[in-house]
Write an enzyme that holds these catalytic residues in place. Sequence first.
Site, PDB file in Angstrom:
ATOM      1  N   SER A 134       0.867  -1.186   0.000  1.00  0.00           N
ATOM      2  CA  SER A 134       0.000   0.000   0.000  1.00  0.00           C
ATOM      3  C   SER A 134       0.898   1.230   0.000  1.00  0.00           C
ATOM      4  O   SER A 134       2.082   1.145   0.342  1.00  0.00           O
ATOM      5  CB  SER A 134      -0.851  -0.002   1.275  1.00  0.00           C
ATOM      6  OG  SER A 134      -1.454   1.256   1.491  1.00  0.00           O
ATOM      7  N   TYR A 147      -3.350  -0.968  10.052  1.00  0.00           N
ATOM      8  CA  TYR A 147      -3.150  -1.172   8.610  1.00  0.00           C
ATOM      9  C   TYR A 147      -1.786  -0.637   8.177  1.00  0.00           C
ATOM     10  O   TYR A 147      -1.039  -1.298   7.451  1.00  0.00           O
ATOM     11  CB  TYR A 147      -4.278  -0.459   7.868  1.00  0.00           C
ATOM     12  CG  TYR A 147      -4.306  -0.675   6.367  1.00  0.00           C
ATOM     13  CD1 TYR A 147      -4.875  -1.820   5.816  1.00  0.00           C
ATOM     14  CD2 TYR A 147      -3.793   0.289   5.496  1.00  0.00           C
ATOM     15  CE1 TYR A 147      -4.917  -2.003   4.444  1.00  0.00           C
ATOM     16  CE2 TYR A 147      -3.839   0.113   4.120  1.00  0.00           C
ATOM     17  CZ  TYR A 147      -4.409  -1.034   3.601  1.00  0.00           C
ATOM     18  OH  TYR A 147      -4.453  -1.217   2.235  1.00  0.00           O
TER      19      TYR A 147
HETATM   20  P1  NAP Z   1     -11.399  -5.552  -1.021  1.00  0.00           P
HETATM   21  O1  NAP Z   1     -12.326  -5.419  -2.171  1.00  0.00           O
HETATM   22  O2  NAP Z   1     -11.892  -5.316   0.360  1.00  0.00           O
HETATM   23  O3  NAP Z   1     -10.680  -6.967  -1.133  1.00  0.00           O
HETATM   24  C1  NAP Z   1      -9.986  -7.557  -0.063  1.00  0.00           C
HETATM   25  C2  NAP Z   1      -9.884  -9.034  -0.317  1.00  0.00           C
HETATM   26  O4  NAP Z   1      -9.261  -9.683   0.810  1.00  0.00           O
HETATM   27  C3  NAP Z   1     -11.276  -9.664  -0.463  1.00  0.00           C
HETATM   28  O5  NAP Z   1     -11.220 -10.725  -1.372  1.00  0.00           O
HETATM   29  C4  NAP Z   1     -11.504 -10.191   0.942  1.00  0.00           C
HETATM   30  O6  NAP Z   1     -12.478 -11.192   1.014  1.00  0.00           O
HETATM   31  C5  NAP Z   1     -10.125 -10.710   1.235  1.00  0.00           C
HETATM   32  N1  NAP Z   1     -10.018 -11.047   2.646  1.00  0.00           N
HETATM   33  C6  NAP Z   1     -10.252 -10.232   3.703  1.00  0.00           C
HETATM   34  N2  NAP Z   1     -10.141 -10.940   4.852  1.00  0.00           N
HETATM   35  C7  NAP Z   1      -9.832 -12.211   4.495  1.00  0.00           C
HETATM   36  C8  NAP Z   1      -9.602 -13.406   5.219  1.00  0.00           C
HETATM   37  N3  NAP Z   1      -9.702 -13.470   6.548  1.00  0.00           N
HETATM   38  N4  NAP Z   1      -9.314 -14.553   4.529  1.00  0.00           N
HETATM   39  C9  NAP Z   1      -9.232 -14.524   3.181  1.00  0.00           C
HETATM   40  N5  NAP Z   1      -9.464 -13.421   2.441  1.00  0.00           N
HETATM   41  C10 NAP Z   1      -9.753 -12.292   3.100  1.00  0.00           C
HETATM   42  O7  NAP Z   1     -10.226  -4.502  -1.189  1.00  0.00           O
HETATM   43  P2  NAP Z   1      -9.069  -4.366  -2.283  1.00  0.00           P
HETATM   44  O8  NAP Z   1      -8.837  -2.937  -2.441  1.00  0.00           O
HETATM   45  O9  NAP Z   1      -9.343  -5.222  -3.476  1.00  0.00           O
HETATM   46  O10 NAP Z   1      -7.856  -4.964  -1.446  1.00  0.00           O
HETATM   47  C11 NAP Z   1      -6.943  -5.922  -1.954  1.00  0.00           C
HETATM   48  C12 NAP Z   1      -5.556  -5.624  -1.386  1.00  0.00           C
HETATM   49  O11 NAP Z   1      -5.120  -4.362  -1.877  1.00  0.00           O
HETATM   50  C13 NAP Z   1      -5.515  -5.538   0.133  1.00  0.00           C
HETATM   51  O12 NAP Z   1      -4.317  -6.123   0.602  1.00  0.00           O
HETATM   52  C14 NAP Z   1      -5.488  -4.028   0.364  1.00  0.00           C
HETATM   53  O13 NAP Z   1      -4.895  -3.682   1.586  1.00  0.00           O
HETATM   54  C15 NAP Z   1      -4.660  -3.587  -0.803  1.00  0.00           C
HETATM   55  N6  NAP Z   1      -4.760  -2.159  -1.155  1.00  0.00           N
HETATM   56  C16 NAP Z   1      -5.893  -1.612  -1.623  1.00  0.00           C
HETATM   57  C17 NAP Z   1      -5.926  -0.267  -1.961  1.00  0.00           C
HETATM   58  C18 NAP Z   1      -7.140   0.420  -2.506  1.00  0.00           C
HETATM   59  O14 NAP Z   1      -7.069   1.643  -2.732  1.00  0.00           O
HETATM   60  N7  NAP Z   1      -8.226  -0.268  -2.782  1.00  0.00           N
HETATM   61  C19 NAP Z   1      -4.786   0.510  -1.789  1.00  0.00           C
HETATM   62  C20 NAP Z   1      -3.646  -0.066  -1.292  1.00  0.00           C
HETATM   63  C21 NAP Z   1      -3.645  -1.420  -0.988  1.00  0.00           C
HETATM   64  P3  NAP Z   1     -14.014 -10.751   1.331  1.00  0.00           P
HETATM   65  O15 NAP Z   1     -14.582 -10.204   0.052  1.00  0.00           O
HETATM   66  O16 NAP Z   1     -14.629 -12.050   1.750  1.00  0.00           O
HETATM   67  O17 NAP Z   1     -13.985  -9.719   2.427  1.00  0.00           O
END
Ligand code: NAP
Length: 242
Positions: A134, A147
């Site tokens: 991130s 986080y």
């Molecule tokens: P998201 O839509 O909330 O996706 C998160 C994913 O992680 C979902 O598939 C979620 O499953 C899964 N997850 C959460 N808890 C879990 C668990 N206990 N066991 C297995 N899977 C689990 O958000 P995203 O933005 O796509 O996030 C993906 C990654 O990118 C994360 O590491 C996040 O920190 C990182 N990130 C995102 C951003 C952004 O701007 N969006 C920026 C920087 C980094 P569920 O759907 O079941 O909850």
Amino acid sequence: MNPFSLEGRTALVTGANTGIGQAIAISMGRAGAKVICAGRRSCAETVAQIEGAREITLDFADPMAARDVFSGEPIDILVNNAGIIRRSDAVDMREEDWDAVIDVNQKALFFTSQAFARAVFDRGGTGAIVNIASLLAFQGGIRVAAYTASKHAVAGITRVLANEWAARGINVNAIAPGYIETNNTEALRNDPDRSQAILDRIPAGRWGEAKDIGEAAVFLASPAAGYIHGTVLSVDGGWLAR
Ligand code: NAP
């Protein structure tokens, strides 16, 4: 052979049911990989968009959940994407929220990588790990203490694993996504002031899309990135350059 192709490789993506993980799985499938979509809930929506993909259940409520996942068919690429965020003022942060975030974002990422590497080493193969970090691997953020701690740790883990495994055939790198339109950022996008403030400082003039991260992940997992080890690649529309 196209050095950007993932033809002949098998990739496992955690958190592949939605958001960035879904986009990475789709991009990797398009690049020729056989894709295994891992999720704590059904990844059917993702699997339906990738020829030959399949899904497995992986819930990091147990951070060691992936211990046996790599003992079967050879898996060449691991994308540690699953992650959670809990927002609160630092003075109000609850221990259970701290532990939940650290368990998924940091502990599960490390031990899933360890299980993957053991399997690669056992078969004398090669592999690539792409960790999803991130901007908060570099910056402090606001109201997201656990986080931020966990994503700084992702950068550190990426480097230590690269140091240990680069000469043993595994490329370990990370991507630092900027502000991407997914569930993770829904609260920010629903706050008109924060949302506008964020947009105003993104040189590219738009929020990121999940597929922006998908294509970068393909690159880091591909032979084209063969000499790249321990890097944290920002894919942020220029945010950190500002
Ligand atoms: P998201 O839509 O909330 O996706 C998160 C994913 O992680 C979902 O598939 C979620 O499953 C899964 N997850 C959460 N808890 C879990 C668990 N206990 N066991 C297995 N899977 C689990 O958000 P995203 O933005 O796509 O996030 C993906 C990654 O990118 C994360 O590491 C996040 O920190 C990182 N990130 C995102 C951003 C952004 O701007 N969006 C920026 C920087 C980094 P569920 O759907 O079941 O909850």
